[in-house]
Design a protein around this motif. Structure first.
Motif, short mmCIF file in Angstrom:
data_model
loop_
_atom_site.label_atom_id
_atom_site.label_comp_id
_atom_site.label_asym_id
_atom_site.label_seq_id
_atom_site.Cartn_x
_atom_site.Cartn_y
_atom_site.Cartn_z
N UNK A 42 0.82 -1.20 0.00
CA UNK A 42 0.00 0.00 0.00
C UNK A 42 0.86 1.26 0.00
N UNK A 43 2.09 1.14 -0.43
CA UNK A 43 2.98 2.29 -0.45
C UNK A 43 3.01 2.97 -1.80
N UNK A 44 4.19 3.45 -2.19
CA UNK A 44 4.38 4.14 -3.46
C UNK A 44 4.07 3.21 -4.62
N UNK A 45 3.19 3.60 -5.57
CA UNK A 45 2.89 2.73 -6.71
C UNK A 45 4.13 2.31 -7.47
N UNK A 46 5.18 3.15 -7.43
CA UNK A 46 6.42 2.79 -8.11
C UNK A 46 7.20 1.73 -7.36
N UNK A 47 6.81 1.49 -6.10
CA UNK A 47 7.46 0.46 -5.29
C UNK A 47 6.37 -0.42 -4.68
N UNK A 48 5.79 -1.33 -5.48
CA UNK A 48 4.62 -2.09 -5.02
C UNK A 48 4.90 -2.99 -3.82
N UNK A 49 6.16 -3.29 -3.55
CA UNK A 49 6.47 -4.14 -2.41
C UNK A 49 6.66 -3.39 -1.12
N UNK A 50 6.64 -2.04 -1.20
CA UNK A 50 6.91 -1.23 -0.02
C UNK A 50 5.76 -1.30 0.98
N UNK A 51 6.10 -1.41 2.26
CA UNK A 51 5.09 -1.43 3.31
C UNK A 51 5.18 -0.14 4.11
N UNK A 52 4.05 0.50 4.33
CA UNK A 52 4.01 1.74 5.10
C UNK A 52 3.29 1.52 6.41
N UNK A 53 3.84 2.08 7.47
CA UNK A 53 3.18 1.97 8.77
C UNK A 53 1.90 2.79 8.78
N UNK A 433 8.95 -13.07 -12.14
CA UNK A 433 9.28 -12.25 -10.98
C UNK A 433 10.77 -12.31 -10.65
N UNK A 434 11.31 -11.15 -10.29
CA UNK A 434 12.68 -11.12 -9.77
C UNK A 434 12.63 -11.31 -8.25
N UNK A 435 13.79 -11.25 -7.62
CA UNK A 435 13.88 -11.52 -6.18
C UNK A 435 13.03 -10.55 -5.36
N UNK A 436 13.11 -9.25 -5.69
CA UNK A 436 12.38 -8.25 -4.91
C UNK A 436 10.87 -8.45 -5.04
N UNK A 437 10.40 -8.71 -6.26
CA UNK A 437 8.97 -8.89 -6.46
C UNK A 437 8.49 -10.17 -5.78
N UNK A 438 9.26 -11.25 -5.93
CA UNK A 438 8.88 -12.52 -5.31
C UNK A 438 8.78 -12.38 -3.79
N UNK A 439 9.74 -11.71 -3.19
CA UNK A 439 9.72 -11.52 -1.74
C UNK A 439 8.52 -10.69 -1.30
N UNK A 440 8.22 -9.63 -2.07
CA UNK A 440 7.07 -8.78 -1.73
C UNK A 440 5.77 -9.57 -1.85
N UNK A 441 5.65 -10.41 -2.88
CA UNK A 441 4.44 -11.21 -3.05
C UNK A 441 4.28 -12.22 -1.92
N UNK A 480 14.70 -24.05 -9.91
CA UNK A 480 14.31 -23.05 -8.90
C UNK A 480 14.23 -21.65 -9.50
N UNK A 481 13.27 -20.87 -9.05
CA UNK A 481 13.14 -19.48 -9.45
C UNK A 481 13.16 -18.60 -8.20
N UNK A 482 12.90 -17.31 -8.38
CA UNK A 482 12.97 -16.39 -7.24
C UNK A 482 11.96 -16.73 -6.16
N UNK A 483 10.75 -17.16 -6.55
CA UNK A 483 9.74 -17.53 -5.56
C UNK A 483 10.19 -18.74 -4.77
#
Length: 527
Positions: A42-53, A433-441, A480-483
């Motif tokens: 729910x953070x910056x649309x440019x950073x879909x994995x970002x979490x905001x308090x 998905x790359x590593x960052x996207x997989x982790x965020x998902x 194996x992939x990023x997920x």
């Protein structure tokens, strides 16, 4: 409590104080996230994995996330915001834990260093120790300096310390302490009259959460032979033989067969019973996404559940029974238009109807599908938890709303609630998905479910055909992939399960199960 604290040594007290400080520093932010605190995605649309308090001053966000009929006791507030946790830990640890000592109640006996800074610079009290013991029937303590022998009388009232050199008139002094207190006291040993409590060690099964479009993916495979040399028997044997032993479930969807009439239902039921009798099978899942299709009346769903459950329990004593449900409206949160659309889409799979099905006590475990209907949710908006502005329902918000609603519905008092996650599988041979996207998902889907107390998550999509697409968790040929790498390194094995169709594998049943066992502790084998 005072007697318990008073019976530990000075060294043990130091360890206890250190544990409190570590817990305040590390665990309070985690508790805040779990209840629920952070909103994945729910953070910056440019950073879909970002979490905001969440906005701490704004406080309760449940009213914006949940539908209007949610019980008022369901709230979500910070126990301690992460940005404040370090300050809290510093407050209690400062000055050799002076604030901890001033807090009430104190133990019946305690020891302190004569020099406040001793323990901050060394592991011992170089300036000597003072031993304090509570006086009978009073809040005064008699404290004896073990270096000088001087005795004082002390008490704390609302954090303020009072010291005097003569005994208080209401208390009887104790003999001066000249040896270590608490540690010298004997430890009580349980006897036949004080038995130790019995602790249940029943294993917990795996879980998950996710997103994909409708129609619902097919999770039932063609019936295979239940003979000892058939594909299912070989899959069960392979699952039992993996280095990391897998708990085994057999799965089939009997709802189609029930709708087709008694002859077909009886045949399918007997085949599932035969499959479940293979050595090593823990339980049976006999329906998936119950009442989303196949039925026209809620009464028929209830009859199906009762009839199938009775037959399975009679034929398979001791085996656990499971079903899957999907409740589309739960992902809508407070969006009324979304709720109405989802109830129209699945009138027999509303939260009221599913609650009735669970109250039949027909099953021991229910897997709630998640990660579906993402396109439908995205057409509707809910207030953003931080800004209050309307925002589309993202997969993370849908998952959060679903699990909060399930908690409010108290389904966990009726049966064990798990999840079946559809959103981590990809179509085709390679995950995009790359590593960052997989982790965020993974954080948004699995993390959200676990944070809301869902104990087990089943991952859908190990070389699963749905229409003209083949879905995978790993890439083709078990690459194996990023997920998969993230799932392996995050050590979630005890909470995860996978689904295997013995007729659709990458490199054979044994090789596939060996790889799957690295991530999951349970496997659902399709019959």
């Amino acid at each position: 409590m005072k007697h318990a604290l008073g019976s530990i040594t000075r060294r043990e007290r130091r360890f206890a104080a250190a544990g409190v400080i570590i817990a305040l520093t590390l665990l309070l932010p985690v508790v805040a996230v779990a209840e629920p605190g952070l909103l994945p995605g729910t953070g910056d649309p440019a950073q879909p994995g970002l979490e905001l308090a969440l906005d701490v001053e704004r406080g309760d966000s449940c009213r914006d996330t949940l539908p209007a009929d949610t019980p008022t006791y369901v709230v979500c507030r910070w126990l301690n915001p992460p940005q404040d946790a370090a300050q809290v830990a510093t407050f209690w640890a400062a000055d050799d834990g002076a604030n901890l000592k001033a807090a009430q109640p104190l133990p019946a006996r305690y020891v302190r260093c004569n020099q406040k800074t001793d323990l901050s610079t060394s592991s011992s009290c170089k300036g000597g120790e003072t031993l304090c013991e509570q006086l009978p029937d009073d809040d005064w303590y008699q404290c004896t300096d073990q270096t000088t022998g001087q005795t004082t009388y002390e008490r704390y009232v609302n954090g303020t310390r009072t010291v005097r050199t003569t005994p208080p008139t209401t208390a009887t002094p104790k003999a001066t302490m000249t040896s270590a207190p608490a540690s010298a006291e004997p430890t009580a040993t349980p006897t036949a009259s004080t038995p130790l409590p019995t602790i249940s060690t029943e294993p917990i099964d795996p879980t998950a959460t996710a997103t994909t479009p409708t129609p619902l993916p097919t999770v039932s495979a063609e019936t295979t032979s239940s003979a000892g040399t058939g594909p299912l028997a070989k899959a069960v044997s392979a699952a039992r033989s993996t280095t990391q032993r897998l708990r085994i479930w057999v799965e089939s969807d009997l709802a189609d067969d029930y709708a087709a009439g008694d002859p077909q239902f009886t045949t399918a039921l007997n085949a599932l019973i035969a499959a479940a009798k293979h050595p090593g099978v823990t339980g049976v899942k006999f329906a998936d996404n119950l009442a989303y299709t196949n039925f026209t009346r809620a009464q028929d769903v209830t009859r199906f559940l009762k009839r199938a459950s009775a037959a399975l329990r009679a034929a398979l004593p001791g085996k656990r029974l499971s079903i899957g449900v999907v409740v589309p409206e739960l992902g809508c949160g407070s969006a009324k238009a979304c709720i109405q659309e989802m109830r129209t889409k699945a009138p027999l799979a509303t939260k009221e109807n599913v609650t009735r099905y669970l109250k039949t006590a027909a099953v021991d475990r229910v897997e709630v599908s998640t990660g579906l209907f993402g396109r439908t949710y995205a057409r509707h908006k809910v207030p953003d938890p931080k800004t209050g502005k309307p925002t589309p329902i993202t997969p993370a918000l849908a998952a959060r709303a679903q699990w909060m609603s399930i908690r409010a519905l108290e389904w966990d008092t009726l049966t064990q609630i798990g999840a079946r996650e559809y959103g981590l599988a990809h179509a085709g041979a390679t995950s995009p998905w790359d590593k960052a996207t997989a982790t965020a998902q993974i954080d948004a889907r699995i993390g959200t479910a676990i944070a809301f107390g869902i104990p087990t998550i089943t991952l859908w999509g190990h070389k699963t055909a749905d229409g003209d697409q083949t879905y995978r968790l790993l890439d083709a040929d078990l690459t194996p992939n990023a997920v998969w790498t993230a799932l392996t390194t995050q050590r979630l094995r005890g909470r995860l399960a996978v689904i295997l169709d013995p007729s659709s594998t990458e490199r054979g049943v044994t090789t596939d199960l060996t790889e799957l066992a690295k991530v999951a502790s349970d496997v659902f084998i399709l019959t």
